[in-house]
Design an enzyme around this catalytic site. Sequence first.
Site, mmCIF file in Angstrom:
data_model
loop_
_atom_site.group_PDB
_atom_site.id
_atom_site.type_symbol
_atom_site.label_atom_id
_atom_site.label_comp_id
_atom_site.label_asym_id
_atom_site.label_seq_id
_atom_site.Cartn_x
_atom_site.Cartn_y
_atom_site.Cartn_z
ATOM 1 N N ASP A 177 0.875 -1.073 -0.125
ATOM 2 C CA ASP A 177 0.131 0.004 0.019
ATOM 3 C C ASP A 177 0.643 1.323 -0.152
ATOM 4 O O ASP A 177 1.879 1.401 0.766
ATOM 5 C CB ASP A 177 -0.857 -0.027 1.334
ATOM 6 C CG ASP A 177 -1.943 1.166 1.148
ATOM 7 O OD1 ASP A 177 -2.648 1.020 0.461
ATOM 8 O OD2 ASP A 177 -1.815 1.896 2.302
ATOM 9 N N GLU A 188 14.410 -15.108 1.467
ATOM 10 C CA GLU A 188 14.709 -16.169 2.563
ATOM 11 C C GLU A 188 13.730 -17.622 2.181
ATOM 12 O O GLU A 188 13.865 -18.589 2.844
ATOM 13 C CB GLU A 188 14.738 -15.641 3.825
ATOM 14 C CG GLU A 188 15.539 -14.564 4.199
ATOM 15 C CD GLU A 188 15.231 -13.868 5.355
ATOM 16 O OE1 GLU A 188 14.243 -14.276 6.404
ATOM 17 O OE2 GLU A 188 15.830 -12.683 5.639
HETATM 18 C C1 GLC Z 1 -4.134 3.010 -0.754
HETATM 19 C C2 GLC Z 1 -5.413 2.276 -0.530
HETATM 20 C C3 GLC Z 1 -6.557 3.078 -0.200
HETATM 21 C C4 GLC Z 1 -6.270 3.629 1.353
HETATM 22 C C5 GLC Z 1 -4.919 4.332 1.060
HETATM 23 C C6 GLC Z 1 -4.538 4.771 2.620
HETATM 24 O O1 GLC Z 1 -4.354 3.906 -1.552
HETATM 25 O O2 GLC Z 1 -5.704 1.434 -1.687
HETATM 26 O O3 GLC Z 1 -7.671 2.342 -0.125
HETATM 27 O O4 GLC Z 1 -7.277 4.405 1.672
HETATM 28 O O5 GLC Z 1 -3.812 3.665 0.601
HETATM 29 O O6 GLC Z 1 -3.980 3.409 3.097
#
Ligand code: GLC
Length: 564
Positions: A212, A261
């Site tokens: 993310d 790993e």
């Molecule tokens: C990314 C995720 C989204 C979230 C953001 C903060 O863009 O896909 O859904 O709100 O990160 O974590």
Amino acid sequence: MTDNVKTSDWWRSATIYQIYPRSFADSNGDGLGDLPGITQRLPELESLFLDAIWLSPFFTSPQKDAGYDVADYCDVDPRFGTLGDFDDLLAESHRLGMRVLIDLVPNHTSDQHEWFTAAVAAGPGSEERTHYLFRDGKGATGELPPNNWLSVFGGSAWERLTAPDGTPEQWYLHIFDVSQPDLDWTSEWVREQFREILRFWLRRGVDGFRVDVAHGLAKKEGLPDFTPPADPSSVATVEYPYWAQPGVHEIYRDWHTVLQEFGPDRVLCAEAWVEPLSDLANWVRPDEMQQAFNFTFLEAKWSAPAIRTAIETSIEAFDAVGAVATWVLSNHDVLRHASRLGMNPPPPQGTGVGPRTEPKPDEALGLRRARAETLMMLALPGGAYLYQGEELGLPEDTEIPDSARQDPSFFRQHSPLHYGRDGCRVPIPWEADAPGYGFSPNGASWLPQPKSWARFARDQQPAPQEAHEYATNTHTLSLYRRALELRRINQFGLGTLTWLDGYGDDALAFTVEAIRTITVISNLGTKPLRLPAGKPLVFSERPWLDRPLDELPPNTTIWMTDAD
Ligand code: GLC
């Protein structure tokens, strides 16, 4: 597992299906999807010839941003089940020949994570505060935020703490919601925690991670003031002090060695909103990640030159670093492409569509274009990601009332036309006649489901029994099944693309040379397009056998092959 998923570089041609757990299948009737629900429904995905599933977050979380605010990275939120339920899901998925990627959220934690509560309690100057980006405020009494950065969800990116005795205290950075404090990735302690989090899940048997905000972890030294450009088209040329800073790459090189790993076949996929593509390719250099979502392709407007440029530039940019492109058209953050492609222009990403949006997406046009672009995408060399529900032809839900909305960006923007991302997150329909369309046993649903969704239910889109019946079967699900089957059998994901010219400005035409060579032609214009004579149809997204194959209607893609 099947042979297809045994090879160590399986991801180069993989089709990966995103499951958004809270909206996939609810086994206990609380209106929120859960892990046992997913496990029960997994066999129903088998006919899609998927190589892997990616699960959005199911970790312990106050759910302020639908689980992207993690309070414990190594446990399952009770609302979604238990670690045992996760192990069952993993085993069942592997049994069905599908690998499992999970979502890692390293840019920020929840403000209820024990690292953050400890940092708040320990006070300014403590070691604990160095794990996050705490700063003193500006102004005579520190009453002003440390810089002018704005949150992606709206408003300031800084929040001021108040000490237990009521005195205003330091500020902390949150690039997203106030409940999502950013970690300080210059901290070796933070780095070590995440190595162990990776190992925790790799030991359990996960096949990789979608990372993310993979462009956000490193911040420019000194956190200098920054005003984002008003013109979104100039974004690529502007240096953001919190996006795509060069320091992120050493983090992924480090993770690469952690994954090694556990063998050569574990993968990292970057969610990095980075342009141009030649910069995004830095995320997939041989010693970093394996995949990066191609948002340039997703955002390309409905025009043959625009889409061709996106494809051409992607292949070139990723190839230059020895990687492959990863195609995607929908996910839980963007308007579903069956609606997006029915808008001209679509609203900026994250804005959403709701009851006050005018004009509304043209649903019929959007679906036609979505089917055409999907069929084009599924022939392209590289990996492909699908988002749950797109195989049903699901549009964005544009009717959610404000009172039912949950996306924090809706609440932070304070604009009547900013709806946020709930419209693409509505629980999906399985059975037309069941309560909640089979999403939950009793019809409970954390977001209301539209009354009109019975027609998209999976049980309304039965698979043809014989291959030739696909020619007259108009279900979107049948289109996906057949395209994904042909993609798998012919290994289009490993193919070589050559552009074909001479079909006019509104056409996109190319061959993909793989086990079998196909010609793919998409008509993005408004007039029928003459098709080459002598090439039999392999597959199209419209019924064809009842008409001569000399013209391709607008908003249609066809796969053809040379006569044997
Ligand atoms: C990314 C995720 C989204 C979230 C953001 C903060 O863009 O896909 O859904 O709100 O990160 O974590």
